[in-house]
Enzyme design. Structure first.
Site, PDB file in Angstrom:
ATOM      1  N   ASP A  82       0.863  -1.196   0.000  1.00  0.00           N
ATOM      2  CA  ASP A  82       0.000   0.000   0.000  1.00  0.00           C
ATOM      3  C   ASP A  82       0.892   1.237   0.000  1.00  0.00           C
ATOM      4  OD1 ASP A  82      -2.895  -1.019   0.618  1.00  0.00           O
ATOM      5  OD2 ASP A  82      -1.673  -2.041   2.106  1.00  0.00           O
TER       6      ASP A  82
ATOM      7  N   ARG B 294       4.276   2.640   2.843  1.00  0.00           N
ATOM      8  CA  ARG B 294       5.019   1.533   3.466  1.00  0.00           C
ATOM      9  C   ARG B 294       6.519   1.633   3.231  1.00  0.00           C
ATOM     10  NH1 ARG B 294       0.419   1.022   6.070  1.00  0.00           N
ATOM     11  NH2 ARG B 294      -1.160  -0.223   5.025  1.00  0.00           N
TER      12      ARG B 294
ATOM     13  N   LYS C 296      -9.353   1.287  -5.610  1.00  0.00           N
ATOM     14  CA  LYS C 296     -10.030   0.753  -4.431  1.00  0.00           C
ATOM     15  C   LYS C 296     -10.879   1.857  -3.807  1.00  0.00           C
ATOM     16  CE  LYS C 296      -6.040   1.596  -1.376  1.00  0.00           C
ATOM     17  NZ  LYS C 296      -4.949   0.982  -0.582  1.00  0.00           N
TER      18      LYS C 296
ATOM     19  N   HIS D  18     -11.994  -1.476   9.182  1.00  0.00           N
ATOM     20  CA  HIS D  18     -11.002  -2.271   9.916  1.00  0.00           C
ATOM     21  C   HIS D  18     -11.614  -2.817  11.209  1.00  0.00           C
ATOM     22  CE1 HIS D  18      -8.293   0.073   7.317  1.00  0.00           C
ATOM     23  NE2 HIS D  18      -7.443  -0.921   7.467  1.00  0.00           N
TER      24      HIS D  18
ATOM     25  N   ASP E 185      -9.937  -6.558  -0.119  1.00  0.00           N
ATOM     26  CA  ASP E 185      -9.228  -5.832   0.929  1.00  0.00           C
ATOM     27  C   ASP E 185      -8.811  -6.887   1.957  1.00  0.00           C
ATOM     28  OD1 ASP E 185      -8.126  -3.796   2.427  1.00  0.00           O
ATOM     29  OD2 ASP E 185      -9.938  -2.555   2.427  1.00  0.00           O
TER      30      ASP E 185
END
Length: 606
Positions: free
Chosen positions: A139, A147, A238, A251, A324
């Site tokens: 990501d 990242r 996305k 999440h 995801d």
């Protein structure tokens, strides 16, 4: 009983789809698939065992900086979570088709290390009975989700690019990001975000979105897709069918979108249509419920009406569909972890991303095929799409990164200069009482910088107050930094008030100011000192609606160094403020009233 046929020769694997591979290198988009290429790929699939086929569908995390010799703590984490010691063992045992990198999994210490990790994973994959290269992903959205950190080039995030409004800049940012990812062996990026952020309270998207206007977002998404294609990296739009109007973080829970089908078509669909028209290589699903699109109220990741009915059949998309993370609560609330991957495949998914327990998910898919719930032909459909993508990216031809390539591409002076130039066009000036800005060291030399210091998105930038103070000092100001935090205590506020005495100006970095945030008290107390206060929103641009009394206010959209330094150049008049709001800022007490509309942004008088 599944009988293995002889493994293909290394020559077959390395020469497959050479034309598509060459196209990827030159930046020319090859047709989705030539029948001849598909036949070669199908021969590889035919030689796979059922276990290898199941493995190709999974993209998994793994701890460690090395594929074969990670630190002991990472070996322990791998054993506890996956049942293997290393990335190489993960590939060998589960035949995974993809690996996702995270900084918290210690995959991304520095560019040469990342490239070596990628190469170790590919060596393990190409040593398997059916040698197929791994598609390595991450990501790297830039802005607040990143990242791979310094010395790689860090670029403005989506909402900053939305404020800049330049398709050319968005394309160039993606091209730079893609070139640097490809150099370290990462060939699939989970970006750009195609969500339209129409809800200021959205806890998970926000500045990760290009903005609130569907057509503007669509144009920037397409531009970034083209940039990644030029770099030979698979972009991933996305989160389908659109995560922009949620007030729950998927999440931790399962959000519901109440848009009608007509609203969805008008608000959420345009960026995905645009991505598909631009030749997007992969699309990521959202763990959200959209009753208007699927009355069963299954999350979109597990919804056949949404993924097959709408995405594949209505929108005509035949690329890779990736879930995801299957570790997110949004996809786990309705079904157990052993049902989720099977239902996702039945819905039309190709890649199963990061299940909480790989053994549970992998064995569940294997069992579903053996029990007849899933056919092997259904697996083959997805594997063919995955192998087409690997072939298009040239991975069968050359799976390895090189040390020279890392040195030549990652964090170059040219890339860093582009990042600064792009960032400079994004800073948005929202308030400038009596032309208080730009500041000059001649009149406002002594600056106190206070505010929030959230952790670096990449672990390698900031802290923001220090970055802002350093940038001011480099431009001739005398600046001192005092971190007051996201929730400043009464004692810290008193410390800031005391430190403001004798200063010419106070710069406050604000971070997602809520109705009850003590950041409001901090700003009010500093304003009461009589020292001029300037605020810079280092994440959501909505902060200005909850603050008062400041002489000027800017929006930077992220707290990475490149955006903060650009904001300082604007503050000091070294650059003109050119950013324009890509979202409306509403009145905090009455959201029906818009304080600053889309497109708003002040300039300096010439």
């Amino acid at each position: 009983m599944h009988h293995r046929t002889p493994a293909p020769s290394r020559r077959t694997l390395l020469t497959v789809t050479a034309a598509a591979a060459a196209a990827a290198v030159t930046g020319v988009t090859a047709p989705v698939a030539h029948a001849n290429d598909d036949r070669k790929l199908q021969r590889i699939i035919d030689r796979m065992s059922l276990e290898e086929k199941v493995g190709q569908l999974f993209v998994m995390r793994v701890y460690g900086h090395s594929a074969t010799a990670p630190d002991q703590a990472d070996i322990d984490a791998n054993l506890a979570e996956i049942g293997v010691r290393t990335a190489a063992e993960l590939v060998e045992h589960y035949h995974v088709g993809g690996v996702i990198y995270f900084s918290w999994a210690h995959n991304t210490r520095d560019p040469q290390q990342i490239a070596a990790l990628s190469n170790g994973i590919q060596r393990a994959a190409l040593a398997q009975p059916t040698p197929v290269p791994v598609l390595i992903s991450t990501d790297q959205e830039h802005g607040i989700v990143c990242r791979v950190g310094k010395p790689a080039t860090l670029l403005p995030g989506a909402m900053a690019l939305g404020a800049g409004g330049s398709h050319a800049d968005a394309r160039k940012a993606a091209q730079i990001a893609g070139e640097e990812l490809a150099a370290v062996g990462i060939r699939q990026n989970y970006a750009p975000v195609a969500d339209v952020n129409v809800n200021p309270a959205n806890p998970v998207i926000g500045v990760r979105s290009f903005g609130s206007d569907p057509q503007a977002v669509a144009g920037l998404v397409a531009a970034q897709v083209k940039g990644y294609q030029r770099a030979g990296v698979a972009a991933t739009s996305k989160h389908f069918p659109g995560h922009g109007d949620t007030a729950v973080d998927s999440h931790y829970g399962l959000p519901t979108i109440t848009h009608t089908r007509e609203q969805w078509a008008e608000l959420d669909a345009p960026p995905f249509r645009s991505a598909i028209a631009a030749g997007i290589d992969s699309i990521m699903t959202a763990h959200i419920v959209v009753p208007a699109l699927d009355p069963s109220e299954d999350p979109a990741t597990l919804s056949r009406p949404i993924l097959t009915g709408i995405l594949r059949e209505q929108l005509g998309y035949d690329g890779v569909v990736v879930t995801d993370s299957l570790g997110m609560e949004g996809v786990r609330t309705k079904y157990g972890d052993e049902r989720v991957p099977v239902l996702a495949l039945k819905a039309g998914v190709d890649q199963l991303l990061n299940p909480p327990r790989l053994d549970v998910a992998w064995n569940a898919v294997l069992k579903a095929v053996r029990d007849g719930e899933l056919t092997e032909a259904r697996l083959d459909e997805s594997i063919l799409r995955i192998l087409r993508l690997k072939a298009k990216l040239g991975l069968f031809r050359q799976a390895y990164a090189t040390r020279a390539g890392v040195d030549r591409v990652v964090g170059t002076d040219a890339h860093l200069a582009h990042a600064d130039r792009i960032a400079e066009a994004t800073t948005t000036l929202l308030l400038n009482e009596d032309g208080f800005l730009p500041l000059s060291p001649a009149s406002h030399r002594s600056v106190l910088v206070v505010g929030a210091d959230p952790a670096s998105p990449s672990g390698t930038t900031g802290p923001p107050t220090t970055t802002l103070a350093t940038a001011l000092t480099e431009l001739g100001f005398t600046a001192t930094a005092l971190s007051t935090g996201i929730t400043p205590t009464a004692a810290k506020i008193e410390e800031a008030v005391a430190a403001a005495a004798g200063k010419d100006v106070v710069l406050v970095g604000t971070y997602n100011v809520s109705a009850t945030s003590p950041q409001r008290t901090l700003v009010a107390r500093l304003v009461a000192t009589g020292v001029p206060v300037v605020t810079v929103a280092i994440r959501n641009p909505y902060d200005v609606a909850r603050l008062g009394g400041q002489r000027a206010a800017l929006a930077a959209y992220s707290w990475t160094d490149v955006e903060l330094r650009a904001a300082v150049r604007v503050l000091a008049g070294r650059a003109r403020p050119r950013g324009r709001l890509p979202v409306p800022v509403q009145n905090a007490d009455d959201p029906t009233k818009v304080l600053y509309p889309v497109g708003y942004g002040l300039s300096y008088a010439r």
